[in-house]
Design a protein around this motif. Sequence first.
Motif, PDB file in Angstrom:
ATOM      1  N   GLY A  77     101.445  35.924  35.810  1.00 26.49           N
ATOM      2  CA  GLY A  77     102.171  34.663  35.941  1.00 26.49           C
ATOM      3  C   GLY A  77     102.944  34.622  37.244  1.00 26.49           C
ATOM      4  N   ARG A  78     104.126  35.220  37.259  1.00 23.97           N
ATOM      5  CA  ARG A  78     104.943  35.235  38.475  1.00 23.97           C
ATOM      6  C   ARG A  78     104.656  36.423  39.354  1.00 23.97           C
ATOM      7  NH1 ARG A  78     110.628  34.838  36.012  1.00 23.97           N
ATOM      8  NH2 ARG A  78     110.743  36.637  37.341  1.00 23.97           N
ATOM      9  N   GLN A  83     107.020  36.111  42.746  1.00 24.75           N
ATOM     10  CA  GLN A  83     107.558  34.823  43.144  1.00 24.75           C
ATOM     11  C   GLN A  83     108.742  34.494  42.252  1.00 24.75           C
ATOM     12  OE1 GLN A  83     104.230  32.221  42.787  1.00 24.75           O
ATOM     13  NE2 GLN A  83     103.221  33.029  44.598  1.00 24.75           N
ATOM     14  N   PRO A  84     109.831  33.988  42.820  1.00 27.73           N
ATOM     15  CA  PRO A  84     110.994  33.660  42.002  1.00 27.73           C
ATOM     16  C   PRO A  84     110.681  32.486  41.076  1.00 27.73           C
ATOM     17  CG  PRO A  84     111.317  32.896  44.238  1.00 27.73           C
ATOM     18  CD  PRO A  84     110.053  33.690  44.233  1.00 27.73           C
TER      19      PRO A  84
END
Length: 77
Positions: free
Chosen positions: A38-39, A54-55
Motif C-alpha cells: 500500500g504505502r 510514502q506518507p
Amino acid sequence: MKMRYIAASLMTGFAAAAIAAAPIAGAAANPSTVTDNGRATITDKKGHNAIVVQPPTVSSPNSYGNFSSPAPFMFFD
C-alpha cells in the motif's frame, strides 16, 4: 636479454591468461522481489534492499466547519 625483462614478460603473460580465463562478472542472474504493502514498496535483490515509503494523505485542518479560515463568516454574513 636481462632476467628482469624475461620475468616481467612472463608475469604479464600469466596475468593476461588469468584475466582471459576468469568468468565474466559472475554471469548469474540476480532476480528481484517486489512487495507492495500500500504505502510501502520493498524491493529485495541479492546484496541490495530498497524501501520506499510514502506518507499518508492528510487533509488540511478545518477549524471553521468546511472552511479553513473565518473569512466566509466575516465577509458573507
